[in-house]
Design a protein around this motif. Structure first.
Motif, PDB file in Angstrom:
ATOM      1  N   THR A 352      10.735  -9.403  48.556  1.00 34.20           N
ATOM      2  CA  THR A 352       9.349  -9.300  48.191  1.00 34.20           C
ATOM      3  C   THR A 352       8.198  -8.273  48.885  1.00 34.20           C
ATOM      4  OG1 THR A 352       7.252 -10.667  47.696  1.00 34.20           O
ATOM      5  CG2 THR A 352       8.599 -11.185  49.655  1.00 34.20           C
ATOM      6  N   ILE A 353       7.341  -7.788  48.220  1.00 33.11           N
ATOM      7  CA  ILE A 353       6.761  -6.593  49.198  1.00 33.11           C
ATOM      8  C   ILE A 353       5.123  -6.656  48.356  1.00 33.11           C
ATOM      9  CG2 ILE A 353       7.208  -4.787  47.525  1.00 33.11           C
ATOM     10  CD1 ILE A 353       7.541  -3.188  49.829  1.00 33.11           C
ATOM     11  N   SER A 354       4.391  -6.430  49.176  1.00 30.02           N
ATOM     12  CA  SER A 354       2.829  -6.284  48.599  1.00 30.02           C
ATOM     13  C   SER A 354       2.068  -5.499  49.602  1.00 30.02           C
ATOM     14  CB  SER A 354       2.482  -7.854  48.722  1.00 30.02           C
ATOM     15  OG  SER A 354       0.772  -7.886  48.305  1.00 30.02           O
ATOM     16  N   TYR A 355       1.044  -4.740  48.996  1.00 30.05           N
ATOM     17  CA  TYR A 355       0.090  -3.919  49.721  1.00 30.05           C
ATOM     18  C   TYR A 355      -1.147  -5.098  49.824  1.00 30.05           C
ATOM     19  CZ  TYR A 355       0.946   0.792  49.647  1.00 30.05           C
ATOM     20  OH  TYR A 355       1.721   2.397  49.862  1.00 30.05           O
ATOM     21  N   SER A 356      -1.768  -4.937  50.972  1.00 33.05           N
ATOM     22  CA  SER A 356      -3.105  -5.786  51.048  1.00 33.05           C
ATOM     23  C   SER A 356      -4.044  -5.117  50.215  1.00 33.05           C
ATOM     24  CB  SER A 356      -3.307  -5.778  52.564  1.00 33.05           C
ATOM     25  OG  SER A 356      -3.759  -4.558  53.085  1.00 33.05           O
ATOM     26  N   PRO A 357      -5.124  -6.145  49.526  1.00 37.95           N
ATOM     27  CA  PRO A 357      -6.077  -5.373  48.676  1.00 37.95           C
ATOM     28  C   PRO A 357      -6.949  -4.357  49.264  1.00 37.95           C
ATOM     29  CG  PRO A 357      -6.000  -7.787  48.537  1.00 37.95           C
ATOM     30  CD  PRO A 357      -5.048  -7.507  49.699  1.00 37.95           C
TER      31      PRO A 357
END
Length: 939
Positions: A352-357
């Motif tokens: 899983t991977i995600s940019y911060s808003p």
């Protein structure tokens, strides 16, 4: 679960040891969603556009050229100025002011000189300066405006062309005229070939003139074009010439044969063309407000820059392109295809991977029981969050201050994203599959392998009313962008929509299989459902199906772009597809990776005023890598990741659709085929041969073709070699080196009884009228005059070991020649191959190559005699008479020397004049003797 049930809260927020925050007020304050700082936004825009730096100029830019060492750039502007800038600092090194317009500028390749071409200025057309001191070295007089200037590769010569209908080559140091070309009208473009053998001149009369240096600048080609020529450029290997102008296209010609190789259509007047020094790209600016970078081999578009640009130039290392125009700026961009910006390897698989808003962080979780948080701009590791088991899901709060992490350890932990400290932890009895924050940041929800969805206040951590969803485990959970609905999907092949406030069931969307991923469009009008079979796009208010995206495998990741114009789908077949949400066509070519794409996250904040509006930054989880990618309309699958794919069948299936991928290049400029050869991927190479051969992709590159043929010969891959040889591997401009390579391949084929393939290959060469082949008409028109078997010194080795020796009896009649030429394939092969190897008797290198070939039987003397005889008028006779006259002259000189010496001895004349005459004649006789000795030695 009731609102006061804290059974899942093992570390309550009011406990002093559970949180780095000292009061609930801190959490309330954190609900204010911060926009990125201006500098962060600017940095992200540069990342999207590929912009490296900019320098503000004092007027619109007309011409740009790089210094050979890459430290300076020389720029001309409309205000009659030429300025040298330091690239690193942007400081002005020197400024040249004139009373007339500057039309042309150039650095000498050795970096010692600068040349400036002007509108007529008191009879002076150009000035040449020292590139270090900027002192004028000399001035070049012209009768009219100078429109083009270029240096030869050795910097010894400078060519100047202008509106006075002439191009003149000057000695660069002194300015002395070396040669003058008088053409019909205004000269608009001039270029030396990098190898120094040619000079090309483009005119406003729609012609390109190509001259050869070997024959005192003899005109070898006159190319008629459809429009006025404004710019031209040679490829770094001197094999191609690209030109453009008023016909709104770039035409690329073969520099030897002047045949058209490529045409690149544009929407306006072409103002500038530049090849990258490594030869892999060609950049073109035009009046259609675009700079387009093309693949130099296939002509495929690599990138577009929407801008009013007049001039483009590559850095010496090919990594940057500099452009300038009507915006009074010179801008530098990264010239790589820029698909992969960065990658972060892990020891185990990333899930899983995600940019911060706020776009400042990237969080990555995987099988190695850890979440690593990176700085999105510097790539530095900010925090490493250790867990007890694999990480399945992560989610940032809308204000980017909290990070929720869940996974196989059946817990959800909330971390402070800035400090990395844990705030609180929630326990479950099942794996955590999905976590989501509400758009206002006031609550978050998570669910897992059971049917229960838990909700909590994100500030206080208190429990909120939960949902018990019928149908089994939950795999996907998401809030609508307007914060009114909650969508939940799972193993029951359904998506249930609930009211966020009341938890009331609203409606249901059916799916063909398990629902693994859900995504809302940013405006909330669409909801995408992904799972085992396809992506179904629904109308959010009603749940009605709008579109279905068919896929070969199951969905492994799903995300909308921040502007809602595109949707990204990662699949189990190792593909990432990006679709336009307005027409559902592909935004760019599908990107093939070496593993399934398990996570995709878009950089949240993008501006609409950067140069490239169609570009996005994505964080992608693939295999053991977290990859930051730049995706635009012309993005192609990175060669590096194509080669990481160890499943050649999947890769070849991909290439069967995207056939030109064989000529896609990696960051070092190597094509997929070249990289596969280097890595010894034999199965992949064999598959590539079929696609390349079918669509004639190999034959545009002689170097590529020779490398491939060598590879196949070494491995005796006769089937692949057979396919190449039978294809149109010959061109009118086939080089002698490539012909020799072809002959070597023919040898291998003939040894393996593939005579038919050899005949087809040689006939292809004959059809293309390639120098080096004997034609049937030559044999018929020139019967043998003598028995070639009597010439003892023609004892060569036959390259075809399986072909029986021909009878030594010669055929003295055309009919005999015609008979065996038409009926005996082996003789035909031998005759043609011999002609390739022996283009003329004076080419002793060709003879040496022939003699050194191993395991070969003597050539049949009949074939050899036919070759010599039918080519007699073309080369042998001229060489014979040259040597004959040289020998006669030598005998005359020898006789004269004898007479002079004898008379001097008799008369006793010992004057200096007499002595010098004897010395001179002796030297000439000695040189002649050495020449004939050398000739006999070679023969």
């Amino acid at each position: 679960m009731s609102g006061n049930d804290d059974s899942f809260l093992t570390n309550p927020p009011h406990h002093p040891n559970t949180s780095p925050h000292t009061s609930q007020r801190d959490y309330v304050a954190s609900l204010v969603i911060d926009e990125p700082r201006y500098n962060d936004r600017e940095s992200h825009e540069k990342m999207i556009s590929g912009l490296i730096r900019e320098i503000i100029c004092n007027d619109d830019v007309t011409r740009i050229c790089y210094s050979p060492d890459g430290t300076q750039v020389f720029v001309s502007t409309y205000n009659n100025t030429a300025t040298a800038y330091d690239i690193t600092t942007g400081t002005v090194l020197h400024e040249f002011k004139y009373d007339c317009r500057v039309y042309a500028i150039a650095y000498s390749p050795n970096g010692s000189q600068l040349a400036v071409g002007l509108d007529k200025y008191d009879g002076i057309g150009a000035f040449v300066y020292d590139a270090v001191t900027y002192i004028q070295l000399h001035a070049i007089e012209r009768d009219d405006r100078v429109s083009a200037i270029c240096y030869s590769l050795d910097s010894h010569e400078i060519a100047v062309g202008g509106f006075d209908s002439s191009t003149t080559i000057y000695e660069a140091t002194s300015g002395v005229i070396l040669h003058d070309f008088n053409q019909d009208r205004n000269i608009r473009a001039v270029g030396f070939s990098p190898n120094g053998e040619q000079i090309a001149i483009g005119t406003s009369t729609k012609y390109i003139y190509i001259f050869n240096n070997a024959n005192c600048w003899e005109l070898i080609h006159t190319i008629g074009c459809e429009g006025k020529i404004s710019t031209l450029a040679y490829s770094p290997d001197s094999s191609r010439i690209a030109c453009g102008g008023s016909d709104m296209k770039v035409v690329i010609y073969d520099a030897v044969s002047a045949t058209v190789l490529l045409e690149l259509k544009r929407g306006g007047y072409v103002s500038s063309i530049a090849y990258s020094p490594n030869g892999s790209q060609i950049a073109v600016s035009a009046d259609d407000s675009k700079v387009i970078i093309y693949d130099s081999t296939m002509g495929a578009v690599l990138h577009e820059f929407p801008a009013e640009i007049r001039s483009v130039a590559y850095s010496p290392d090919s990594t940057q392109i500099c452009m300038g125009g009507s915006n009074k700026k010179i801008s530098w961009y990264n010239t790589a295809t820029r698909t992969v910006l960065r990658e972060f390897p892990r020891d185990l698989r990333v899930l899983t991977i995600s940019y911060s808003p706020d776009s400042k962080q990237i969080a990555v979780g995987g099988v190695d029981n850890a979440v690593i948080i990176y700085d999105a701009l510097t790539d530095n590791v900010l925090h490493t969050l250790k867990r007890n088991n694999a990480i399945f899901t992560i989610a940032y709060s809308p204000d980017s201050r909290q990070l929720a992490v869940g996974g196989k350890d059946c817990t959800v932990s909330i971390y402070d994203a800035l400090s990395g400290e844990i705030i609180r932890t929630y326990e479950r009895e099942s794996w955590i599959r999905t976590i989501a924050y509400s758009p206002d940041g006031k609550q978050f929800a998570f669910a897992g392998s059971d049917s229960k969805i838990d909700f909590f206040d994100s500030v206080s951590g208190t429990s909120l009313p939960s949902i018990d969803r019928p149908g089994g485990g939950v795999l996907a959970l998401i809030y609508s962008p307007d914060n009114t609905q909650i969508a939940i999907g799972g193993i029951d092949k359904k998506v249930n929509i609930y009211d966020r406030m009341t938890r009331a069931f609203l409606h249901q969307v059916s799916y063909q299989g398990k629902v693994w991923y859900l995504a809302y469009s940013p405006d909330g009008s669409q909801m995408a459902v992904g799972g085992e079979h396809n992506v179904t796009v629904c109308d959010s208010p009603t749940g009605a199906t709008l579109h279905k995206i068919a896929l070969d495998g199951s969905v492994r990741s799903l995300a909308y772009s921040p502007d809602g114009e595109n949707i990204t789908v990662g699949t189990s077949t190792k593909m990432m597809n990006i679709y336009n949400t307005s027409n559902w066509e592909l935004f760019c070519s599908p990107i093939l990776f070496h593993a399934a794409v398990l996570g995709v996250s878009f950089l949240p904040h993008i501006s609409l005023n950067h140069l490239d509006r169609k570009a996005y930054i994505l964080a992608v989880a693939v295999g053991n890598f977290s990859i930051i990618m730049r995706i635009h309309a012309n993005t192609r699958s990175p060669v590096e990741y194509l080669l990481k794919n160890d499943d050649d069948e999947i890769l070849l299936n991909y290439l069967s659709v995207y056939k030109t991928a064989t000529f896609w290049r990696n960051e070092n400029g190597k094509t997929l085929l070249a990289a596969a050869l280097e890595e010894d991927r034999s199965e992949l190479v064999t598959g590539l041969v079929e696609y390349c051969n079918k669509y004639e992709l190999i034959h545009n590159s002689s170097e590529q073709l020779m490398a491939l043929m060598d590879y196949l010969q070494q491995r005796y891959d006769l089937q692949s070699l057979h396919k190449i040889i039978e294809s149109k591997c010959y061109r009118e401009y086939t080089s002698s080196v490539l012909l020799m390579n072809m002959v070597d391949a023919l040898h291998t084929l003939t040894e393996k009884k593939s005579v038919d393939s050899v005949v087809k290959a040689l006939e292809a060469g004959e059809e293309k009228a390639i120098p080096g082949f004997v034609y049937q008409k030559d044999g018929l028109q020139s019967p043998l005059k003598q028995n070639a078997s009597s010439t003892s010194w023609f004892s060569f080795l036959n390259m075809f070991s399986n072909i029986q020796k021909f009878p030594t009896k010669s055929s003295n009649s055309p009919s005999d020649f015609h008979l065996w030429y038409e009926t005996d394939l082996n003789r035909r092969v031998n005759l043609k191959t011999l002609r390739v190897l022996l283009p003329n008797l004076g080419n002793f290198n060709s003879l040496k190559i022939l003699i050194k070939m191993e395991s070969l039987q003597p050539f049949n003397t009949e074939s050899l005699g036919t070759v010599i005889n039918c080519q007699w008028n073309k080369w042998a006779k001229n060489r014979f008479f040259f040597q004959f006259y040289a020998y006669i002259l030598w005998l005359i000189l020898l006789t004269l020397l004898w007479e002079v010496t004898n008379k001097a001895h008799i008369s006793g004349d010992v004057t200096a004049g007499r002595q010098w005459t004897e010395i001179f004649l002796t030297a000439l006789v000695t040189i002649g003797l050495l020449y004939f000795t050398y000739i006999e030695y070679l023969q």
